[in-house]
Design a protein around this motif. Structure first.
Motif, PDB file in Angstrom:
ATOM      1  N   PRO A 259     -18.658  -4.841  33.283  1.00  0.00           N
ATOM      2  CA  PRO A 259     -18.447  -3.531  33.871  1.00  0.00           C
ATOM      3  C   PRO A 259     -18.125  -2.473  32.762  1.00  0.00           C
ATOM      4  O   PRO A 259     -18.283  -1.240  33.266  1.00  0.00           O
ATOM      5  CB  PRO A 259     -17.403  -3.913  34.790  1.00  0.00           C
ATOM      6  CG  PRO A 259     -17.438  -5.522  35.097  1.00  0.00           C
ATOM      7  CD  PRO A 259     -17.983  -6.024  33.845  1.00  0.00           C
ATOM      8  N   TYR A 260     -17.451  -2.754  31.753  1.00  0.00           N
ATOM      9  CA  TYR A 260     -17.108  -1.561  30.950  1.00  0.00           C
ATOM     10  C   TYR A 260     -18.311  -1.087  30.166  1.00  0.00           C
ATOM     11  O   TYR A 260     -18.442   0.066  29.451  1.00  0.00           O
ATOM     12  CB  TYR A 260     -16.265  -2.146  29.761  1.00  0.00           C
ATOM     13  CG  TYR A 260     -14.840  -2.496  30.118  1.00  0.00           C
ATOM     14  CD1 TYR A 260     -13.959  -1.218  30.664  1.00  0.00           C
ATOM     15  CD2 TYR A 260     -14.297  -3.747  30.581  1.00  0.00           C
ATOM     16  CE1 TYR A 260     -12.762  -1.595  31.355  1.00  0.00           C
ATOM     17  CE2 TYR A 260     -13.279  -3.867  30.886  1.00  0.00           C
ATOM     18  CZ  TYR A 260     -12.333  -3.139  31.616  1.00  0.00           C
ATOM     19  OH  TYR A 260     -11.040  -3.320  32.074  1.00  0.00           O
ATOM     20  N   PRO A 269     -19.249  -2.198  20.140  1.00  0.00           N
ATOM     21  CA  PRO A 269     -18.614  -2.918  19.517  1.00  0.00           C
ATOM     22  C   PRO A 269     -17.203  -3.338  20.214  1.00  0.00           C
ATOM     23  O   PRO A 269     -16.909  -2.545  21.210  1.00  0.00           O
ATOM     24  CB  PRO A 269     -18.226  -1.874  18.190  1.00  0.00           C
ATOM     25  CG  PRO A 269     -19.198  -0.870  18.190  1.00  0.00           C
ATOM     26  CD  PRO A 269     -19.713  -0.879  19.684  1.00  0.00           C
ATOM     27  N   ASP A 270     -16.644  -4.133  19.847  1.00  0.00           N
ATOM     28  CA  ASP A 270     -15.546  -4.595  20.732  1.00  0.00           C
ATOM     29  C   ASP A 270     -14.366  -3.667  20.611  1.00  0.00           C
ATOM     30  O   ASP A 270     -13.558  -3.523  21.649  1.00  0.00           O
ATOM     31  CB  ASP A 270     -14.792  -6.010  20.150  1.00  0.00           C
ATOM     32  CG  ASP A 270     -15.956  -7.147  20.360  1.00  0.00           C
ATOM     33  OD1 ASP A 270     -16.394  -7.133  21.364  1.00  0.00           O
ATOM     34  OD2 ASP A 270     -15.499  -8.350  19.821  1.00  0.00           O
ATOM     35  N   ASP A 271     -14.286  -2.999  19.380  1.00  0.00           N
ATOM     36  CA  ASP A 271     -12.997  -2.092  19.689  1.00  0.00           C
ATOM     37  C   ASP A 271     -13.336  -0.820  20.360  1.00  0.00           C
ATOM     38  O   ASP A 271     -12.365  -0.094  20.898  1.00  0.00           O
ATOM     39  CB  ASP A 271     -12.684  -1.758  18.307  1.00  0.00           C
ATOM     40  CG  ASP A 271     -13.830  -1.339  17.439  1.00  0.00           C
ATOM     41  OD1 ASP A 271     -15.174  -1.426  17.718  1.00  0.00           O
ATOM     42  OD2 ASP A 271     -13.672  -0.781  15.913  1.00  0.00           O
ATOM     43  N   LEU A 272     -14.548  -0.547  20.618  1.00  0.00           N
ATOM     44  CA  LEU A 272     -14.944   0.766  21.430  1.00  0.00           C
ATOM     45  C   LEU A 272     -14.724   0.295  22.833  1.00  0.00           C
ATOM     46  O   LEU A 272     -14.183   0.834  23.770  1.00  0.00           O
ATOM     47  CB  LEU A 272     -16.348   1.199  21.321  1.00  0.00           C
ATOM     48  CG  LEU A 272     -16.751   2.513  22.035  1.00  0.00           C
ATOM     49  CD1 LEU A 272     -15.703   3.721  21.827  1.00  0.00           C
ATOM     50  CD2 LEU A 272     -18.203   2.678  21.911  1.00  0.00           C
ATOM     51  N   ARG A 273     -15.091  -0.977  23.203  1.00  0.00           N
ATOM     52  CA  ARG A 273     -14.939  -1.601  24.585  1.00  0.00           C
ATOM     53  C   ARG A 273     -13.519  -1.608  24.894  1.00  0.00           C
ATOM     54  O   ARG A 273     -12.814  -1.395  25.902  1.00  0.00           O
ATOM     55  CB  ARG A 273     -15.479  -2.961  24.589  1.00  0.00           C
ATOM     56  CG  ARG A 273     -15.477  -3.502  25.811  1.00  0.00           C
ATOM     57  CD  ARG A 273     -16.003  -5.022  26.048  1.00  0.00           C
ATOM     58  NE  ARG A 273     -15.968  -5.605  27.366  1.00  0.00           N
ATOM     59  CZ  ARG A 273     -15.181  -6.221  27.854  1.00  0.00           C
ATOM     60  NH1 ARG A 273     -13.876  -6.461  27.223  1.00  0.00           N
ATOM     61  NH2 ARG A 273     -15.232  -6.522  29.236  1.00  0.00           N
ATOM     62  N   HIS A 275     -11.120   0.329  23.714  1.00  0.00           N
ATOM     63  CA  HIS A 275     -10.791   1.559  24.020  1.00  0.00           C
ATOM     64  C   HIS A 275     -10.854   2.017  25.569  1.00  0.00           C
ATOM     65  O   HIS A 275     -10.340   2.337  26.342  1.00  0.00           O
ATOM     66  CB  HIS A 275     -11.290   2.575  23.523  1.00  0.00           C
ATOM     67  CG  HIS A 275     -10.837   2.988  22.068  1.00  0.00           C
ATOM     68  ND1 HIS A 275      -9.403   2.983  21.782  1.00  0.00           N
ATOM     69  CD2 HIS A 275     -11.388   2.847  20.683  1.00  0.00           C
ATOM     70  CE1 HIS A 275      -9.456   3.196  20.537  1.00  0.00           C
ATOM     71  NE2 HIS A 275     -10.595   3.122  19.677  1.00  0.00           N
ATOM     72  N   ALA A 276     -12.059   1.753  26.152  1.00  0.00           N
ATOM     73  CA  ALA A 276     -12.666   1.729  27.398  1.00  0.00           C
ATOM     74  C   ALA A 276     -11.727   1.056  28.355  1.00  0.00           C
ATOM     75  O   ALA A 276     -11.091   1.623  29.451  1.00  0.00           O
ATOM     76  CB  ALA A 276     -14.009   1.442  27.549  1.00  0.00           C
ATOM     77  N   LYS A 277     -11.296  -0.206  28.034  1.00  0.00           N
ATOM     78  CA  LYS A 277     -10.628  -0.897  28.696  1.00  0.00           C
ATOM     79  C   LYS A 277      -9.014  -0.436  28.737  1.00  0.00           C
ATOM     80  O   LYS A 277      -8.374  -0.448  29.981  1.00  0.00           O
ATOM     81  CB  LYS A 277     -10.273  -2.397  28.230  1.00  0.00           C
ATOM     82  CG  LYS A 277      -9.683  -3.308  29.099  1.00  0.00           C
ATOM     83  CD  LYS A 277      -9.413  -4.634  28.273  1.00  0.00           C
ATOM     84  CE  LYS A 277      -8.844  -5.621  28.981  1.00  0.00           C
ATOM     85  NZ  LYS A 277      -8.629  -7.086  28.643  1.00  0.00           N
ATOM     86  N   ARG A 310     -12.299  10.272  27.763  1.00  0.00           N
ATOM     87  CA  ARG A 310     -11.612  10.058  29.133  1.00  0.00           C
ATOM     88  C   ARG A 310     -12.469  10.693  30.272  1.00  0.00           C
ATOM     89  O   ARG A 310     -12.606  10.111  31.190  1.00  0.00           O
ATOM     90  CB  ARG A 310     -10.433  10.749  29.011  1.00  0.00           C
ATOM     91  CG  ARG A 310      -9.101  10.029  28.288  1.00  0.00           C
ATOM     92  CD  ARG A 310      -7.675  10.772  28.469  1.00  0.00           C
ATOM     93  NE  ARG A 310      -7.682  12.164  27.885  1.00  0.00           N
ATOM     94  CZ  ARG A 310      -7.299  12.246  26.634  1.00  0.00           C
ATOM     95  NH1 ARG A 310      -7.029  11.232  25.926  1.00  0.00           N
ATOM     96  NH2 ARG A 310      -7.249  13.682  26.303  1.00  0.00           N
ATOM     97  N   ALA A 311     -13.119  11.703  29.996  1.00  0.00           N
ATOM     98  CA  ALA A 311     -14.265  12.135  30.856  1.00  0.00           C
ATOM     99  C   ALA A 311     -15.146  11.198  31.295  1.00  0.00           C
ATOM    100  O   ALA A 311     -15.620  11.136  32.267  1.00  0.00           O
ATOM    101  CB  ALA A 311     -14.588  13.428  30.508  1.00  0.00           C
ATOM    102  N   LYS A 312     -15.683  10.587  30.164  1.00  0.00           N
ATOM    103  CA  LYS A 312     -16.805   9.489  30.355  1.00  0.00           C
ATOM    104  C   LYS A 312     -16.443   8.267  31.122  1.00  0.00           C
ATOM    105  O   LYS A 312     -17.325   7.815  32.007  1.00  0.00           O
ATOM    106  CB  LYS A 312     -17.187   9.042  28.875  1.00  0.00           C
ATOM    107  CG  LYS A 312     -18.652   8.304  28.815  1.00  0.00           C
ATOM    108  CD  LYS A 312     -19.025   7.996  27.444  1.00  0.00           C
ATOM    109  CE  LYS A 312     -20.270   7.525  27.232  1.00  0.00           C
ATOM    110  NZ  LYS A 312     -20.682   7.263  25.965  1.00  0.00           N
ATOM    111  N   VAL A 313     -15.057   8.052  30.834  1.00  0.00           N
ATOM    112  CA  VAL A 313     -14.675   6.860  31.699  1.00  0.00           C
ATOM    113  C   VAL A 313     -14.617   7.520  33.172  1.00  0.00           C
ATOM    114  O   VAL A 313     -15.147   6.560  34.111  1.00  0.00           O
ATOM    115  CB  VAL A 313     -13.367   6.632  31.320  1.00  0.00           C
ATOM    116  CG1 VAL A 313     -12.622   5.579  32.145  1.00  0.00           C
ATOM    117  CG2 VAL A 313     -12.897   6.150  29.908  1.00  0.00           C
TER     118      VAL A 313
END
Length: 398
Positions: A259-260, A269-273, A275-277, A310-313
């Motif tokens: 879902p992310y 990459p895991d570190d960007l994911r 950040h999303a989480k 944040r806006a992208k989230v």
């Protein structure tokens, strides 16, 4: 401790010139003092001696009455504190205070006299074991402090189900394929405790409810594949993106494998994911509707500012703005923990131990297929869709 408390109790009882306290009352006084002294001895025997915080006000002590033995009443607790101080066995190192924006609990320590009489130099920190908590259903207030509550049919039923789960954990050998080192443990690690408790938040049983207390929850991620259950290798299965999966299911939208990926793409990459989480979780749990996440965000590396991220989230999950500042993150935790309870009970009632880590679970390797199916079925029964479940297998099985 018994000898010292006999003397303290005798001095206290002598202040009643006409009618002495009953033997039962005296024993409660002694037991209360024993609890205080045992905790202070444990602190004294620590490698770096520490003080112990102990409440002095009836209001603060009564707030936690559910989480201590019945004989430790607020009045008795402060009375015993006073007599131990009066006779020179303990001392108040710092007096507590309660200001509108800041407070401090009174801090106590053994005196040299008390340490000598208790022969504290003969003990080590390892000699002390913390007795398992007797209250498995715990409620916290808005300041994250334990608080009392009245039992209802729901809380009694939750307690009975948790007792069922804990009985199986008590009877199970939960170990690792090699001894743990200091590098394997999180700061919260407090030995091999296996009994679970549920924690609800903000004086509301609709908020939270996650399971805590198992030692496997307080080791670092690289250790978990090395966990064994009754000598057998294990696997770990977790819902991939539980919170966003729930949001999508509740909105009637399809749930992708990750879902992310709606935020960062399928091959991020895991570190960007991460950040999303973290950003989505922070927004869902924000009391004000704002967050500082993503923290330590490298705008140069990702080609986007933290504000735009944040806006992208929010763009990926347009239902979130209506939830900001509404404690929706805690209501999601209640759903998550209720599903976890149902999944655990499925296995416990078949005689299998299962170790929860919020929305992930560890079972013996031969139960992998069944665990994945039960997780999917439980999610579908609540939300009408089937999410992706990620499985991590033991290194020894690769």
């Amino acid at each position: 401790i018994d000898l010292l408390m006999d003397d303290v109790c005798a001095a206290w009882a002598a202040t009643f010139p006409r009618r002495k306290p009953s033997r039962v009352t005296e024993q409660k006084f002694i037991d209360c003092g024993s609890v205080i002294l045992a905790n202070l001895m444990r602190a004294k025997c620590n490698k770096w001696p520490t003080t112990i915080g102990m409440y002095r006000s009836n209001e603060a002590l009564d707030r936690e009455r559910r989480y201590r033995p019945e004989y430790i009443t607020a009045d008795r607790f402060t009375t015993v504190q006073d007599w131990l101080c009066k006779l020179g066995h303990i001392e108040m190192v710092k007096r507590g205070f309660n200001l509108p924006d800041h407070s401090q609990t009174s801090r106590f320590a053994l005196t040299e006299k008390g340490a000598s009489e208790l022969q504290a130099e003969d003990w080590t920190f390892g000699d002390f074991r913390v007795e398992r908590g007797k209250e498995p259903i715990r409620l916290k207030d808005k300041k994250d402090r334990l608080c009392g509550y009245d039992d209802t049919p729901d809380t009694m039923a939750m307690r009975a189900r948790l007792d069922e789960i804990n009985a199986k954990l008590d009877a199970t050998d939960i170990d690792t394929t090699r001894p743990l080192t200091i590098h394997d443990r999180k700061p919260e690690y407090r030995g091999r405790k296996v009994r679970l408790h549920r924690v609800f938040n903000r004086r509301n049983f609709d908020f939270g409810g996650r399971f805590h207390g198992g030692w496997w929850q307080n080791v670092k991620k690289h250790v978990r594949p090395k966990i064994t259950i009754d000598g057998q290798h294990t696997i770990e299965a977790d819902f991939r993106g539980f919170n966003p999966a729930v949001l999508l299911a509740e909105a009637g939208q399809p749930i992708p494998d990750d879902p992310y990926s709606l935020i960062v793409g399928a091959n991020a990459p895991d570190d960007l994911r991460d950040h999303a989480k973290a950003t989505l979780a922070a927004l869902l749990n924000s009391k004000t509707g704002t967050t500082e996440e993503p923290r330590d965000f490298d705008s140069t590396r990702w080609g986007i500012t933290a504000e735009d991220f944040r806006a992208k989230v929010l763009d990926a999950f347009p239902m979130v703005p209506t939830m900001l500042g509404t404690d929706n993150g805690l209501t999601l935790q209640r759903l998550e923990s209720d599903m976890a309870e149902a999944i655990m009970l499925h296995f416990v009632r078949q005689g299998h131990a299962i170790l929860p880590i919020h929305d992930a679970f560890i079972v013996q390797a031969h139960l992998e297929r069944e665990l994945v199916q039960v997780m999917k079925d439980t999610f579908k029964a609540r939300l009408g869709q089937v999410p992706h479940v990620k499985v991590t297998r033991s290194y020894a099985l690769r």
